[in-house]
Enzyme design. Structure first.
Site, PDB file in Angstrom:
ATOM      1  N   LYS A   1       9.248  22.916 -13.620  1.00  0.00           N
ATOM      2  CA  LYS A   1       8.338  21.783 -13.385  1.00  0.00           C
ATOM      3  C   LYS A   1       7.882  21.773 -11.925  1.00  0.00           C
ATOM      4  O   LYS A   1       6.700  21.562 -11.630  1.00  0.00           O
ATOM      5  CB  LYS A   1       9.011  20.463 -13.750  1.00  0.00           C
ATOM      6  CG  LYS A   1       8.129  19.273 -13.393  1.00  0.00           C
ATOM      7  CD  LYS A   1       7.895  18.316 -14.480  1.00  0.00           C
ATOM      8  CE  LYS A   1       6.755  17.365 -14.130  1.00  0.00           C
ATOM      9  NZ  LYS A   1       6.774  16.149 -14.907  1.00  0.00           N
TER      10      LYS A   1
ATOM     11  N   LYS B   1       4.065  11.469 -11.290  1.00  0.00           N
ATOM     12  CA  LYS B   1       3.224  10.658 -12.177  1.00  0.00           C
ATOM     13  C   LYS B   1       3.914   9.310 -12.353  1.00  0.00           C
ATOM     14  O   LYS B   1       5.076   9.255 -12.795  1.00  0.00           O
ATOM     15  CB  LYS B   1       3.062  11.330 -13.541  1.00  0.00           C
ATOM     16  CG  LYS B   1       2.004  12.405 -13.561  1.00  0.00           C
ATOM     17  CD  LYS B   1       1.731  12.849 -14.993  1.00  0.00           C
ATOM     18  CE  LYS B   1       0.708  13.965 -15.020  1.00  0.00           C
ATOM     19  NZ  LYS B   1       0.514  14.496 -16.392  1.00  0.00           N
TER      20      LYS B   1
ATOM     21  N   HIS C   1       2.215  17.767 -26.909  1.00  0.00           N
ATOM     22  CA  HIS C   1       1.990  16.341 -26.673  1.00  0.00           C
ATOM     23  C   HIS C   1       0.765  15.777 -27.386  1.00  0.00           C
ATOM     24  O   HIS C   1       0.721  14.584 -27.653  1.00  0.00           O
ATOM     25  CB  HIS C   1       1.892  16.057 -25.172  1.00  0.00           C
ATOM     26  CG  HIS C   1       3.231  16.037 -24.490  1.00  0.00           C
ATOM     27  ND1 HIS C   1       4.050  17.142 -24.419  1.00  0.00           N
ATOM     28  CD2 HIS C   1       3.911  15.040 -23.863  1.00  0.00           C
ATOM     29  CE1 HIS C   1       5.155  16.823 -23.770  1.00  0.00           C
ATOM     30  NE2 HIS C   1       5.099  15.563 -23.422  1.00  0.00           N
TER      31      HIS C   1
ATOM     32  N   ASN D   1       1.963  19.614 -21.209  1.00  0.00           N
ATOM     33  CA  ASN D   1       1.655  18.792 -22.383  1.00  0.00           C
ATOM     34  C   ASN D   1       1.773  19.572 -23.683  1.00  0.00           C
ATOM     35  O   ASN D   1       1.289  19.122 -24.724  1.00  0.00           O
ATOM     36  CB  ASN D   1       0.243  18.213 -22.246  1.00  0.00           C
ATOM     37  CG  ASN D   1       0.144  17.301 -21.050  1.00  0.00           C
ATOM     38  OD1 ASN D   1       1.047  16.506 -20.802  1.00  0.00           O
ATOM     39  ND2 ASN D   1      -0.921  17.435 -20.288  1.00  0.00           N
TER      40      ASN D   1
ATOM     41  N   ARG E   1      -1.062  22.268 -14.728  1.00  0.00           N
ATOM     42  CA  ARG E   1      -0.092  21.216 -15.057  1.00  0.00           C
ATOM     43  C   ARG E   1      -0.225  20.744 -16.505  1.00  0.00           C
ATOM     44  O   ARG E   1       0.731  20.260 -17.102  1.00  0.00           O
ATOM     45  CB  ARG E   1      -0.223  20.037 -14.082  1.00  0.00           C
ATOM     46  CG  ARG E   1       0.865  19.003 -14.278  1.00  0.00           C
ATOM     47  CD  ARG E   1       1.008  18.042 -13.110  1.00  0.00           C
ATOM     48  NE  ARG E   1       2.047  17.058 -13.399  1.00  0.00           N
ATOM     49  CZ  ARG E   1       2.544  16.226 -12.510  1.00  0.00           C
ATOM     50  NH1 ARG E   1       2.139  16.237 -11.266  1.00  0.00           N
ATOM     51  NH2 ARG E   1       3.481  15.359 -12.866  1.00  0.00           N
TER      52      ARG E   1
ATOM     53  N   HIS F   1       1.498  12.497 -29.312  1.00  0.00           N
ATOM     54  CA  HIS F   1       0.912  11.189 -29.022  1.00  0.00           C
ATOM     55  C   HIS F   1       0.313  10.573 -30.284  1.00  0.00           C
ATOM     56  O   HIS F   1       0.419   9.363 -30.502  1.00  0.00           O
ATOM     57  CB  HIS F   1      -0.139  11.306 -27.919  1.00  0.00           C
ATOM     58  CG  HIS F   1       0.473  11.576 -26.573  1.00  0.00           C
ATOM     59  ND1 HIS F   1      -0.199  12.185 -25.544  1.00  0.00           N
ATOM     60  CD2 HIS F   1       1.718  11.326 -26.097  1.00  0.00           C
ATOM     61  CE1 HIS F   1       0.606  12.292 -24.484  1.00  0.00           C
ATOM     62  NE2 HIS F   1       1.771  11.786 -24.805  1.00  0.00           N
TER      63      HIS F   1
ATOM     64  N   ARG G   1       0.821  -1.238   0.000  1.00  0.00           N
ATOM     65  CA  ARG G   1       0.000   0.000   0.000  1.00  0.00           C
ATOM     66  C   ARG G   1       0.843   1.271   0.000  1.00  0.00           C
ATOM     67  O   ARG G   1       0.378   2.335   0.387  1.00  0.00           O
ATOM     68  CB  ARG G   1      -0.982   0.020   1.171  1.00  0.00           C
ATOM     69  CG  ARG G   1      -1.973  -1.126   1.131  1.00  0.00           C
ATOM     70  CD  ARG G   1      -3.236  -0.816   1.896  1.00  0.00           C
ATOM     71  NE  ARG G   1      -4.177  -1.904   1.749  1.00  0.00           N
ATOM     72  CZ  ARG G   1      -4.220  -2.954   2.561  1.00  0.00           C
ATOM     73  NH1 ARG G   1      -3.394  -3.044   3.574  1.00  0.00           N
ATOM     74  NH2 ARG G   1      -5.086  -3.914   2.345  1.00  0.00           N
TER      75      ARG G   1
ATOM     76  N   GLU H   1      -2.988  17.778 -11.774  1.00  0.00           N
ATOM     77  CA  GLU H   1      -3.388  18.219 -13.120  1.00  0.00           C
ATOM     78  C   GLU H   1      -4.874  18.551 -13.233  1.00  0.00           C
ATOM     79  O   GLU H   1      -5.591  18.035 -14.081  1.00  0.00           O
ATOM     80  CB  GLU H   1      -2.979  17.177 -14.172  1.00  0.00           C
ATOM     81  CG  GLU H   1      -2.900  17.799 -15.566  1.00  0.00           C
ATOM     82  CD  GLU H   1      -2.276  16.881 -16.604  1.00  0.00           C
ATOM     83  OE1 GLU H   1      -1.215  16.293 -16.326  1.00  0.00           O
ATOM     84  OE2 GLU H   1      -2.860  16.765 -17.691  1.00  0.00           O
TER      85      GLU H   1
ATOM     86  N   GLU I   1      12.116  18.178 -24.462  1.00  0.00           N
ATOM     87  CA  GLU I   1      11.377  18.526 -23.238  1.00  0.00           C
ATOM     88  C   GLU I   1      11.985  19.766 -22.574  1.00  0.00           C
ATOM     89  O   GLU I   1      11.282  20.510 -21.890  1.00  0.00           O
ATOM     90  CB  GLU I   1      11.387  17.349 -22.250  1.00  0.00           C
ATOM     91  CG  GLU I   1      10.684  16.093 -22.756  1.00  0.00           C
ATOM     92  CD  GLU I   1       9.163  16.124 -22.588  1.00  0.00           C
ATOM     93  OE1 GLU I   1       8.616  17.151 -22.153  1.00  0.00           O
ATOM     94  OE2 GLU I   1       8.522  15.100 -22.922  1.00  0.00           O
TER      95      GLU I   1
ATOM     96  N   HIS J   1       9.996   9.716 -28.165  1.00  0.00           N
ATOM     97  CA  HIS J   1       8.999  10.600 -27.542  1.00  0.00           C
ATOM     98  C   HIS J   1       9.430  12.072 -27.604  1.00  0.00           C
ATOM     99  O   HIS J   1       8.652  12.944 -28.016  1.00  0.00           O
ATOM    100  CB  HIS J   1       8.746  10.165 -26.095  1.00  0.00           C
ATOM    101  CG  HIS J   1       7.808  11.083 -25.367  1.00  0.00           C
ATOM    102  ND1 HIS J   1       6.463  11.152 -25.662  1.00  0.00           N
ATOM    103  CD2 HIS J   1       8.031  11.997 -24.396  1.00  0.00           C
ATOM    104  CE1 HIS J   1       5.891  12.065 -24.889  1.00  0.00           C
ATOM    105  NE2 HIS J   1       6.821  12.597 -24.109  1.00  0.00           N
TER     106      HIS J   1
HETATM  107  N1  GLY Z   1       5.046  14.867 -17.987  1.00  0.00           N
HETATM  108  C1  GLY Z   1       3.983  15.734 -17.719  1.00  0.00           C
HETATM  109  C2  GLY Z   1       3.662  15.874 -16.280  1.00  0.00           C
HETATM  110  O1  GLY Z   1       4.431  15.437 -15.453  1.00  0.00           O
HETATM  111  O2  GLY Z   1       2.644  16.387 -15.939  1.00  0.00           O
END
Ligand code: GLY
Length: 372
Positions: A228, A145, A249, A246, A242, A253, A123, A238, A187, A267
Site C-alpha cells: 500500500k 484517505k 470494490h 479498488n 492507486r 460497493h 484548518r 489516485e 483486503e 465490507h
Molecule cells: N482503500 C483504498 C485506498 O486507500 O486508496
C-alpha cells in the site's frame, strides 16, 4: 519483540507505519516525540473502549502524557455528519490546538472520521492512527484517505490528510470476532491478487494460520502495508495506479448497497466476493486463464470466507439492478464503469473497456447459483 517499520515517503507529509506486538503499550513512547505539549485527545468507539482504552491511556500516563478520550458509537452509522460534528466540537471543547495530536483508536470508521476531523480542525491538526482491525491495519489507516458518508453515498465528503504515524498492533487483532478478522483478510488477499503473486502463494500456504500465529500475522500486515505504501507514494491522490487498490470494490460497493450496508455483508466480505468476480470477469474476457479465478475461489473457500454472491443471505436485486448500482460507484469516469481486471494472479490493471453485456452475463450466472 520485533517491530517492523514501513516508511511512507511523501515529502513533507512522510510518516512511518510501525507494526508489532502489543504496540499500544508503547504508544506513549512512540507518540511523545510528536507532541508539542504532554497532552493527547483520543477518539475511539464503544466496542474498542471497554477492551483496550485503559491500556492505551496508561501507556500515555507512563510517559507523563495526559490523555483525554471520547468513545463514539461503533458501526458504520457513526461515519456521518452527526458524529463528525460531535467529534470536532468535542476536540474544540478539549482545547486541542493547532500543534496538538489527535489519536484515532479503532477500525476504519473511526480512522476515517477522526482523520477528517483532524484535517479540518483549526484548518488541520496532526493525527496518529492506531488501527484495531485487520482491515484498518492493512488498508484504511495508511494513505491519508479520510471522510464520512452522506445520504448520497459512502465517503463522498472527505479530504486527503496523511497521519503523522501509524501504530499497527498485531496482538490487538486477537480480540476481533473471527468474522471481522476474516473480513479484513479479504483486503490482505487483495494485495497478492493485484500485484504480488509470491505473496498470494505465501497466503495460500499460511493464511489459515494468521489468526493464531503472531509472526505470520505480522508478516501478512507488513507485506500488505509495504504494498500500500508503495502505491500511495507513487500516486497519493489516485490519479492512476492507486485505483488498483479498488480491485473487487466495484462489485463490492454494489453488493453492499444492495444489502443496505448491513450485517448481511461486511465490507471485507464484499471485497473477497468482488475479487472472485473480477477474476471471473477477466477470464470471460479472455484476459487470464481459468486457473486464476479457480485459485482465487479455492483459497477464499479454504479460508472459510464468502466467495460467491450465493453466499450472501437474503434477497438481492436482479443483474440489471446490480449493474445500475455499480454505475453509481464514485469510480465512474465520464459515465464509463472502470474495472480492475487481471491478466493473472498479481497482474491487475485498470480498464474502462468492459462490455456491459459480459458483466450482465456474469451477474446473471452468479445470481442463478442462488436459485439452484
Ligand atoms: N482503500 C483504498 C485506498 O486507500 O486508496
Amino acid at each position: 519483540m520485533t517491530v517492523d517499520v514501513v516508511a511512507v515517503a511523501l515529502g513533507a507529509r512522510s510518516y512511518e507505519v510501525r507494526i508489532g506486538p502489543w504496540l499500544i503499550d508503547r504508544a506513549g513512547a512512540e507518540i511523545a516525540p510528536l507532541l508539542a505539549r504532554p497532552r493527547v485527545a483520543i477518539i475511539t468507539d464503544d466496542t474498542v473502549a471497554p477492551l483496550h482504552l485503559d491500556r492505551l491511556t496508561q501507556a500515555f500516563r507512563a510517559e507523563g502524557i495526559d490523555p483525554v478520550a471520547l468513545a463514539l458509537p461503533s458501526g458504520e452509522a457513526t461515519k456521518g455528519w452527526a458524529e463528525f460534528a460531535r467529534a470536532t466540537e468535542w476536540l474544540l471543547e478539549q482545547k486541542i490546538e493547532r500543534r496538538d495530536v489527535v489519536v484515532a483508536f479503532g477500525g476504519g470508521v473511526i480512522g476515517d472520521l477522526v482523520g477528517f476531523a483532524a484535517a479540518v480542525l483549526r484548518r488541520g491538526v496532526r493525527f496518529v492512527q492506531i488501527p484495531t482491525t485487520l482491515l484498518a491495519q492493512v488498508d484504511s489507516s495508511v494513505g491519508g484517505k479520510t471522510g464520512i458518508n452522506t445520504a448520497q453515498g459512502k465517503n463522498l465528503v472527505g479530504a486527503f490528510h496523511q497521519p503523522s504515524l501509524v501504530l499497527a498492533d498485531v496482538d490487538i487483532l486477537t480480540s476481533l470476532p473471527p468474522r471481522d478478522f476474516l473480513a479484513g483478510y479479504g483486503e490482505v488477499v487483495k494485495y497478492g491478487l493485484l500485484g504480488d503473486a509470491a505473496f498470494f502463494d505465501w497466503l495460500e500456504a499460511n493464511g489459515p494460520d494468521l489468526a493464531h500465529d503472531r509472526a505470520k500475522r505480522q508478516q501478512a500486515v507488513l507485506r500488505s502495508v509495504q504494498m500500500k505504501a508503495g502505491i500511495v507514494e507513487r500516486d497519493e491522490t489516485e490519479e492512476g495506479e492507486r485505483a488498483l487498490l479498488n480491485l473487487g470494490h466495484t462489485f463490492c460497493h454494489a453488493l453492499e448497497k444492495a444489502t443496505g450496508y448491513s450485517n448481511r455483508l461486511l465490507h471485507g466480505e464484499g471485497v473477497a466476493i468482488g475479487c472472485a468476480l473480477a477474476f471471473e470477469l477477466s477470464q470471460r474476457l479472455g484476459l487470464c486463464a481459468q486457473e486464476s479465478p479457480s485459485r482465487v475461489r479455492a483459497h477464499l473457500r479454504a479460508m472459510g470466507m464468502k466467495v460467491d454472491i450465493a453466499d450472501i443471505p437474503g434477497d438481492l436485486p436482479g443483474a440489471e439492478a446490480l449493474l445500475a448500482l455499480m454505475a453509481q460507484d464514485k469510480k465512474v469516469v465520464d459515465g464509463r464503469l472502470r474495472f480492475i481486471l487481471a491478466r493473472g494472479i498479481g497482474q491487475a490493471f485498470i480498464t474502462d473497456q468492459v462490455p456491459a453485456d459480459v458483466v450482465l452475463g456474469l451477474l446473471n450466472d452468479a445470481l442463478a447459483q442462488r436459485a439452484a
